[in-house]
Scaffold this motif. Sequence first.
Motif, PDB file in Angstrom:
ATOM      1  N   LEU A 172       9.994   3.855 -12.417  1.00 50.25           N
ATOM      2  CA  LEU A 172       9.235   2.603 -12.332  1.00 50.25           C
ATOM      3  C   LEU A 172       8.150   2.663 -11.269  1.00 50.25           C
ATOM      4  O   LEU A 172       7.684   1.640 -10.785  1.00 50.25           O
ATOM      5  CB  LEU A 172      10.189   1.444 -12.045  1.00 50.25           C
ATOM      6  CG  LEU A 172      11.200   1.151 -13.162  1.00 50.25           C
ATOM      7  CD1 LEU A 172      12.120   0.019 -12.777  1.00 50.25           C
ATOM      8  CD2 LEU A 172      10.486   0.834 -14.468  1.00 50.25           C
ATOM      9  N   MET A 173       7.749   3.871 -10.904  1.00 49.27           N
ATOM     10  CA  MET A 173       6.654   4.014  -9.956  1.00 49.27           C
ATOM     11  C   MET A 173       5.342   3.614 -10.621  1.00 49.27           C
ATOM     12  O   MET A 173       5.154   3.813 -11.823  1.00 49.27           O
ATOM     13  CB  MET A 173       6.584   5.466  -9.462  1.00 49.27           C
ATOM     14  CG  MET A 173       5.539   5.707  -8.374  1.00 49.27           C
ATOM     15  SD  MET A 173       5.508   7.441  -7.865  1.00 49.27           S
ATOM     16  CE  MET A 173       7.117   7.589  -7.099  1.00 49.27           C
ATOM     17  N   ASP A 174       4.415   3.083  -9.850  1.00 48.33           N
ATOM     18  CA  ASP A 174       3.118   2.721 -10.401  1.00 48.33           C
ATOM     19  C   ASP A 174       2.488   3.928 -11.082  1.00 48.33           C
ATOM     20  O   ASP A 174       2.459   5.017 -10.500  1.00 48.33           O
ATOM     21  CB  ASP A 174       2.187   2.229  -9.296  1.00 48.33           C
ATOM     22  CG  ASP A 174       2.348   0.746  -9.046  1.00 48.33           C
ATOM     23  OD1 ASP A 174       1.604   0.223  -8.225  1.00 48.33           O
ATOM     24  OD2 ASP A 174       3.225   0.137  -9.669  1.00 48.33           O
ATOM     25  N   PRO A 175       1.958   3.777 -12.291  1.00 49.86           N
ATOM     26  CA  PRO A 175       1.334   4.912 -12.967  1.00 49.86           C
ATOM     27  C   PRO A 175       0.197   5.550 -12.171  1.00 49.86           C
ATOM     28  O   PRO A 175      -0.049   6.738 -12.302  1.00 49.86           O
ATOM     29  CB  PRO A 175       0.811   4.280 -14.270  1.00 49.86           C
ATOM     30  CG  PRO A 175       1.736   3.149 -14.529  1.00 49.86           C
ATOM     31  CD  PRO A 175       2.073   2.601 -13.164  1.00 49.86           C
ATOM     32  N   THR A 176      -0.502   4.764 -11.350  1.00 53.66           N
ATOM     33  CA  THR A 176      -1.582   5.334 -10.548  1.00 53.66           C
ATOM     34  C   THR A 176      -1.058   6.442  -9.647  1.00 53.66           C
ATOM     35  O   THR A 176      -1.584   7.552  -9.609  1.00 53.66           O
ATOM     36  CB  THR A 176      -2.244   4.248  -9.694  1.00 53.66           C
ATOM     37  OG1 THR A 176      -2.781   3.252 -10.559  1.00 53.66           O
ATOM     38  CG2 THR A 176      -3.374   4.833  -8.870  1.00 53.66           C
ATOM     39  N   TRP A 177      -0.003   6.111  -8.904  1.00 55.61           N
ATOM     40  CA  TRP A 177       0.549   7.100  -7.987  1.00 55.61           C
ATOM     41  C   TRP A 177       1.354   8.151  -8.751  1.00 55.61           C
ATOM     42  O   TRP A 177       1.357   9.335  -8.376  1.00 55.61           O
ATOM     43  CB  TRP A 177       1.436   6.417  -6.952  1.00 55.61           C
ATOM     44  CG  TRP A 177       0.840   5.145  -6.439  1.00 55.61           C
ATOM     45  CD1 TRP A 177       1.388   3.896  -6.472  1.00 55.61           C
ATOM     46  CD2 TRP A 177      -0.454   4.982  -5.838  1.00 55.61           C
ATOM     47  NE1 TRP A 177       0.529   2.977  -5.934  1.00 55.61           N
ATOM     48  CE2 TRP A 177      -0.611   3.611  -5.538  1.00 55.61           C
ATOM     49  CE3 TRP A 177      -1.495   5.859  -5.535  1.00 55.61           C
ATOM     50  CZ2 TRP A 177      -1.756   3.098  -4.946  1.00 55.61           C
ATOM     51  CZ3 TRP A 177      -2.638   5.349  -4.944  1.00 55.61           C
ATOM     52  CH2 TRP A 177      -2.762   3.987  -4.654  1.00 55.61           C
ATOM     53  N   ALA A 178       2.024   7.724  -9.808  1.00 54.21           N
ATOM     54  CA  ALA A 178       2.812   8.676 -10.581  1.00 54.21           C
ATOM     55  C   ALA A 178       1.917   9.739 -11.213  1.00 54.21           C
ATOM     56  O   ALA A 178       2.271  10.921 -11.261  1.00 54.21           O
ATOM     57  CB  ALA A 178       3.614   7.939 -11.653  1.00 54.21           C
ATOM     58  N   ALA A 179       0.748   9.324 -11.712  1.00 56.47           N
ATOM     59  CA  ALA A 179      -0.160  10.291 -12.323  1.00 56.47           C
ATOM     60  C   ALA A 179      -0.653  11.298 -11.286  1.00 56.47           C
ATOM     61  O   ALA A 179      -0.784  12.488 -11.568  1.00 56.47           O
ATOM     62  CB  ALA A 179      -1.337   9.556 -12.960  1.00 56.47           C
ATOM     63  N   GLN A 180      -0.930  10.817 -10.085  1.00 55.04           N
ATOM     64  CA  GLN A 180      -1.387  11.725  -9.040  1.00 55.04           C
ATOM     65  C   GLN A 180      -0.320  12.735  -8.660  1.00 55.04           C
ATOM     66  O   GLN A 180      -0.621  13.884  -8.338  1.00 55.04           O
ATOM     67  CB  GLN A 180      -1.814  10.917  -7.815  1.00 55.04           C
ATOM     68  CG  GLN A 180      -3.039  10.061  -8.055  1.00 55.04           C
ATOM     69  CD  GLN A 180      -3.363   9.188  -6.859  1.00 55.04           C
ATOM     70  OE1 GLN A 180      -2.689   9.248  -5.842  1.00 55.04           O
ATOM     71  NE2 GLN A 180      -4.408   8.383  -6.979  1.00 55.04           N
ATOM     72  N   ASP A 181       0.947  12.319  -8.697  1.00 60.11           N
ATOM     73  CA  ASP A 181       2.048  13.210  -8.320  1.00 60.11           C
ATOM     74  C   ASP A 181       2.686  13.901  -9.518  1.00 60.11           C
ATOM     75  O   ASP A 181       3.677  14.610  -9.367  1.00 60.11           O
ATOM     76  CB  ASP A 181       3.125  12.410  -7.578  1.00 60.11           C
ATOM     77  CG  ASP A 181       2.602  11.819  -6.286  1.00 60.11           C
ATOM     78  OD1 ASP A 181       1.641  12.383  -5.748  1.00 60.11           O
ATOM     79  OD2 ASP A 181       3.143  10.800  -5.844  1.00 60.11           O
ATOM     80  N   ASN A 182       2.137  13.642 -10.715  1.00 60.71           N
ATOM     81  CA  ASN A 182       2.682  14.227 -11.933  1.00 60.71           C
ATOM     82  C   ASN A 182       4.146  13.826 -12.132  1.00 60.71           C
ATOM     83  O   ASN A 182       4.990  14.637 -12.493  1.00 60.71           O
ATOM     84  CB  ASN A 182       2.551  15.750 -11.900  1.00 60.71           C
ATOM     85  CG  ASN A 182       2.791  16.361 -13.274  1.00 60.71           C
ATOM     86  OD1 ASN A 182       2.752  15.667 -14.287  1.00 60.71           O
ATOM     87  ND2 ASN A 182       3.044  17.660 -13.299  1.00 60.71           N
ATOM     88  N   THR A 183       4.458  12.567 -11.874  1.00 59.10           N
ATOM     89  CA  THR A 183       5.822  12.071 -12.076  1.00 59.10           C
ATOM     90  C   THR A 183       5.844  10.898 -13.048  1.00 59.10           C
ATOM     91  O   THR A 183       6.680  10.019 -12.950  1.00 59.10           O
ATOM     92  CB  THR A 183       6.443  11.633 -10.735  1.00 59.10           C
ATOM     93  OG1 THR A 183       5.590  10.657 -10.129  1.00 59.10           O
ATOM     94  CG2 THR A 183       6.639  12.809  -9.811  1.00 59.10           C
ATOM     95  N   SER A 184       4.902  10.876 -13.978  1.00 63.95           N
ATOM     96  CA  SER A 184       4.840   9.778 -14.937  1.00 63.95           C
ATOM     97  C   SER A 184       6.015   9.854 -15.902  1.00 63.95           C
ATOM     98  O   SER A 184       6.468  10.928 -16.270  1.00 63.95           O
ATOM     99  CB  SER A 184       3.532   9.833 -15.728  1.00 63.95           C
ATOM    100  OG  SER A 184       2.427   9.754 -14.852  1.00 63.95           O
ATOM    101  N   THR A 185       6.474   8.685 -16.318  1.00 63.39           N
ATOM    102  CA  THR A 185       7.602   8.615 -17.243  1.00 63.39           C
ATOM    103  C   THR A 185       7.294   7.640 -18.363  1.00 63.39           C
ATOM    104  O   THR A 185       6.400   6.801 -18.251  1.00 63.39           O
ATOM    105  CB  THR A 185       8.879   8.145 -16.515  1.00 63.39           C
ATOM    106  OG1 THR A 185       8.654   6.827 -16.005  1.00 63.39           O
ATOM    107  CG2 THR A 185       9.260   9.080 -15.390  1.00 63.39           C
ATOM    108  N   ALA A 186       8.062   7.759 -19.422  1.00 69.30           N
ATOM    109  CA  ALA A 186       7.880   6.858 -20.558  1.00 69.30           C
ATOM    110  C   ALA A 186       8.114   5.415 -20.148  1.00 69.30           C
ATOM    111  O   ALA A 186       7.329   4.515 -20.492  1.00 69.30           O
ATOM    112  CB  ALA A 186       8.830   7.260 -21.693  1.00 69.30           C
TER     113      ALA A 186
END
Length: 1502
Positions: free
Chosen positions: A1324-1338
């Motif tokens: 449930l991390m913000d996609p902005t930060w998740a995309a930067q860290d490559n930790t995006s999830t469905a």
Amino acid sequence: MDQSQQERTVGAPSSSRSYQFHPARAAIVDLFNLYLGRGNLQKPDEPIRDPPNKSQKRVHAPVRDLPPRNDQFIVDFEKLQTQFNDPDQLRAITESVVISMVLQCSNHAPRAEFLLFALRTLCRIGCVNWDTFLPSLLSSVSAAEASLSQAATAAATPSQSLVPVGVGSPGNEPTALSKSLDVSANVQQIDMRNNSQRVKAAAINSLRQLSCKIILIGVEFNLKPATHAEIFQCMMSWLVNWDKSDDSPGKTWRSEKSLAEWLRSCLEVIWLLVDVGKFKIPFYELLRSGLQFIENIPDDEALFALVMEIHRRRDAMAMHMLMLDQHLHCPTFGTHRISSPTTANVSAEAVAHLRYSPITYPSVLGEPLSGEDLAMSVPQGSLDWERAVRCIKHAIRTTPSPEWWKRVLVVAPCYRPSAQAGPIPGAVFTSEMICEAIIDRIVELLKLTNSDANCWQEWLVFSDIFFFLIKSGCTDFVDFIDKLVLRLNGDDNHILRTNHVTWLLAQIIRVELVMTALNSDPRKAETTRKILSFHREDRADPNNPQSVLLDFVSSCQNLRIWSLSATTRAYLNNEQLLKGKQIDEWWRSKGERMMDYMNLDDRSIGMFWVVSYTMAQPACETVINWLSSAGVAELLPGVPPNERTMMMQELVVPSIAMVETYTRLLLISPHSMFRSHFTQIAQRNASLLSKPPVTLLVLEILNYRLLPLYRYQGKTKSLMYDVTKILSALKVKRSDHRVFRLAENLCMNLILSLRDFFSVKRDQKGPTDFTETLSRITIMTLAITIKTRGIADADHLVYLQTMLEQVLATSQHTWSEKTLRHFPSLLRDALIGRVDKRGLSIQAWQQAETTVLNQCTQLLSPAAEPSYARVLREVTPDEVTANIYTFVDVLLHNVHVDLQRGHGLEEILNKNDANLAFFFWTHEMLPLDIFLLALIDRDDDPHALIIAKRILERPELLQRINVFCVNRGNPEHWLCTQVFKRNELQKALGNHLSWKDNWYPTFFDDIAARLLPVIPLVVYRLIENNAMDTADKILTAYSNFLAYHPFRFTFVRDILAYFYGHLPGQLVVKILRVLGLSKIPFSESFPQYITHTGPATCPPLDYFANLLLNLVNYVIPPLSSSSSHCSSRSGSMADILNTSSRPPHGKTPGASQPGPANASEGQKAFYQIQDPGTYTQLVLETAVIEILSLPVSPAQIISSLVQIIVNIQSTLIHSGNGFHGAANGVGQGSSVLPTSPSGGSTDSMSASRSSCMNTASFVSRSGYTCQQLSCLLIQACGLLLAQLPPEFHTQLYVEASRVTRETWWLSDGKRSQGEVDSAVGYALMDPTWAAQDNTSTAIGNVVALLHAFFSNLPQEWLDGTHLIIKNLRPVTSVAMLRVAFRIMGPLLPRLANTHALFNKTLALLLSTMVDVFGKNSQTPVPVEASQIADLIDFLHHVVHYEGQGGAVQSSSKPRPDTLALIGRAADSLRPDVQHLLSHLRTDPNSSIYAAAHQNTAKTNTS
């Protein structure tokens, strides 16, 4: 320990005062003095009483060196107790004496210890009630501290004497302070100030420490919740204000040791109160106390630990308040989202004057970024600053109504009167934010201009807002000029190549604030020099009309500056001054006589603009003269010379060329002249509009020339009110049918153009002034608006019923079942019960039929005298309308009668055709548009629509339509360069409307043009009655005609949304052809999907991804402002526009661009590129039309969009092949939890992929990095889905729930609770930060999509969000529970002003909690209730937020019915979870909030 037997009613205040003189008081005081070792402190005037018994002898014994043993105290007190019969009185007196002793002995350790012993002893025998004693003690302590402060202040002034102040306890002790600590003696010592401060500090410290010890004893008992609340508030007040009483300059007197002692005791009390085991006070009270924000935290480890815990819990709770990617959310202004605390009991008049909170970003606990004091504290470059500037920039691009600007802006401090020096609570944006956003927009438009993009319309829209902002003083003009110079001389020093900035400034040069800055400001010379520095000698193609205009602009600006003062003339260029003189000479030679627009070249038009808007405005005065009496008369055909001469003496009729010139003046202006058309004309010449010809001319120009421009300037409502006033005066006035019908037709167009809630009367009082026709159209407009766009605000729901009552007050109409079937439920429920009274009108007609027919026969016979015909016309327009509606009812009734008599239907219809032709085409007696509207409103009669169809197919009407289209020419009238050929009056309007004003011609009006608002309503009725073939034929026959509809784009968009799911594909194509397809930025592949003849197939992901990319490029605001370096864009929009990979502004790649109008957009004359609305709106609405036109189900469309969003980051970052979809669910190809970069990426990816497009090209066309683009595509998708009908929303909720449920690790029972909790946090991390860290999830992407969707959804449509929870249930794990709260939690603050919907959503969230923590629930892994402390805190916060109707304040409390709702849900929870919600119940014996309601009720009753 139970103290219920001690809870007795305390006497009234008057009886409390009598306790001061009660004989028991002296005895108790003496007893305490004895055991405190204070000797005999009896007052000298108090009589000595002989002791009647042995115990009394002990009390009055001589002073001894040592007091009696403590264990003897209870014996003595019980003996004394037997002497008094009233135990309640004795208890009250005892409490009063103990409080007095606490105040006097707190600094004496042995005595303080005895008081603690005595309290425990007295409590055991029932002589102390903690629920009355502790509040009285705290009140007395507060009063004592105040007295000590007064004493310390008085000690510093020797001339002042100390006056003892009584303590506020049930038995006030008037001599308490005089005895306490012998202050009156000590303050006389040397160094009074420091000594008094030292004494004061010591007294307060010891008093607070003893009070805390007493409280710690008291809270061991079963106190009432109200007592706990009072104790907590007192402790928090001490902590928050611990240093407020320290007013000494050196603070050398403070004892850190004594401070630590009372502070730790205070903390001990607080921890005991919020202890999760006892839960006397919910921990949430600490979160809203503000303790963590104290400026000067004392150096105390325990307090620091508490503050850190508050921050931790507050941050955890705040997560449920904020939407994912909060910093990216920016409102669209297409659907207003005004959060208002107004309730149903507020009058409509009061609401009209409220300063609403505007569309803003809520802070961590839901506090809006509103209030000038708060906005001023936002540092430039911060996240909140970035949000605010993005909001302003989006408003500048999408042109919300002026009402929105007025709600959010304030006058800049430099322009504010001294009386208004304080901050304004309703403001949101500071003048600095406005300044930055204006400059950003100027730079953006300059870059677009340099790229040869067609953006003149964007300049026009921006100039209007710019004029408004500067004139209103919303930004400091001098500061704006300074910053603009710095910006254009800095990083953007290469972009100022044209005179567009000079053109902007020329329009505001006459504004009072600007004139003041250039005349009297100390920096006037420097500001003038900077203004002139923006001028560029335009060396572009002299044949470019826009360049010609901009070249003249600087001249008029120079003339204005030249006239200011001699000091500014040194900065002027002689060549520029020479141009100004040429303009002046040209005007003198041309302006005194009528200038034909057709004979003006581009150079003359440029000079005309100069003299119209930037000098003394002689052209405007000339226009007014043209309208009133002057000008060149047109030789009117068919008018005898004598009559023409008489007519010319009364009024000179302007030529059509002059009228076109006047219209062109309005078109080339930045909308500043025509925004308040009636008002400005009336102000310049009050008697002007009283002349019917002038009113006719103005109404024609508005209805047939300027109406599309009003649509996007937020002036439609104001114009509607102005026209309604004209109608109100004319509808009961005989003879003025022409003006009335024109005004009514204009008002029809205006009402049908409104797509947000509106009041039918400006003052919102009494029945509307609408005609019967306008009332019916208003209902239809409301139906379309509510169904296609929803009700934006909760307040609108409150006033909808009132509005309906106003509209229908004078209307008897009933809508058919087929029409009501398509109405939104809100309207359908309100209208379905209306009584059909058409039978009464038919009976009335039958009674008068013979007489009326005889009269009509005489009046219409060839031998009839002309006077009879004049009599027929001498009726009011309102009477004509009523007769038409009766006529339709009688006509349909007679059809049924004839059928019953055996006549064939075709025979009857042919007879009716002949009769109607007699009225409409032979004698031209009735207004055709009103008759058609009356006919289709009777669609419950099977013959009504048949007759309407036959009328529309009549050769006479089709011939008129054809003549109209031929004469009118290009629908985009601003492109026409030839002389407009107008129709003769009688041919244009017919006998009925032309008879009286036969000497005054029409300019643009025509019977055919009056049908423009009618034909779309006919199509609506046909579709409602499933007459699809007939609707197809009407659209085919009138497709060329509908090109002249002022709002044809809106008509197409709305009819597709209104009947979504009911339209066959062939009819959809016919509806789309109403648009000028070559001018609409449809996707290149869009036509093939809607014209495909085989089985319907869903477009590939590539198609939907390109739709979203267009929204990112043209609708979503740029990711960052110039002042912020976070998430900066890889290239500016203008830079990208200059590349070959990106289409120019206003174009679609691959779309056909036929015709000369599209050959060279950049080289068009500035007045030839008018296009209603902004390109931002056009792109967004075009995407909506495409989605609504696809011949596939909403489920397929939503599945494709969600598939893109779920895999967006992994697709853009890890693959160069294109967009992919998971073959077997989402994220099923990995067994790694999303707690690391590798785990996060594989969760969103699938092993099976299919290539659809080149991702590298896709990214390069956006100008963003892969990480940034992925987040903005989520935002764009949410925005797009929010514009679609609710059918799509339902599928979105289903698909989002499916993606969430199919995430394997949420239901993996083998994982530990810690692992799953960690996974949820990463997921449930913000996609902005998740995309930067490559930790995006469905899950993260889906939740972000839902939140972006919620942000743009109107309030009414939020009602469907409960389907998400229903589809997720049953929730079987804490992880899934957290996902549910993360999705729905941020909605609750927004629903604070919709109580029913708030409770509905809250109940659903509580139901998920019952699923996991219910009494009979079985979770795979045992879960402690403490693990959801953040959810418990969140529930406490949102119910307070809703109770307040906004940001939580110290006085906020939940609503009783909300507490009842939570209480009912809590009954199904486990006892340990029930315990955590014990204060969110209605029982005042267990809830501090229920007790607060009870106390409020008692106070109100008393």
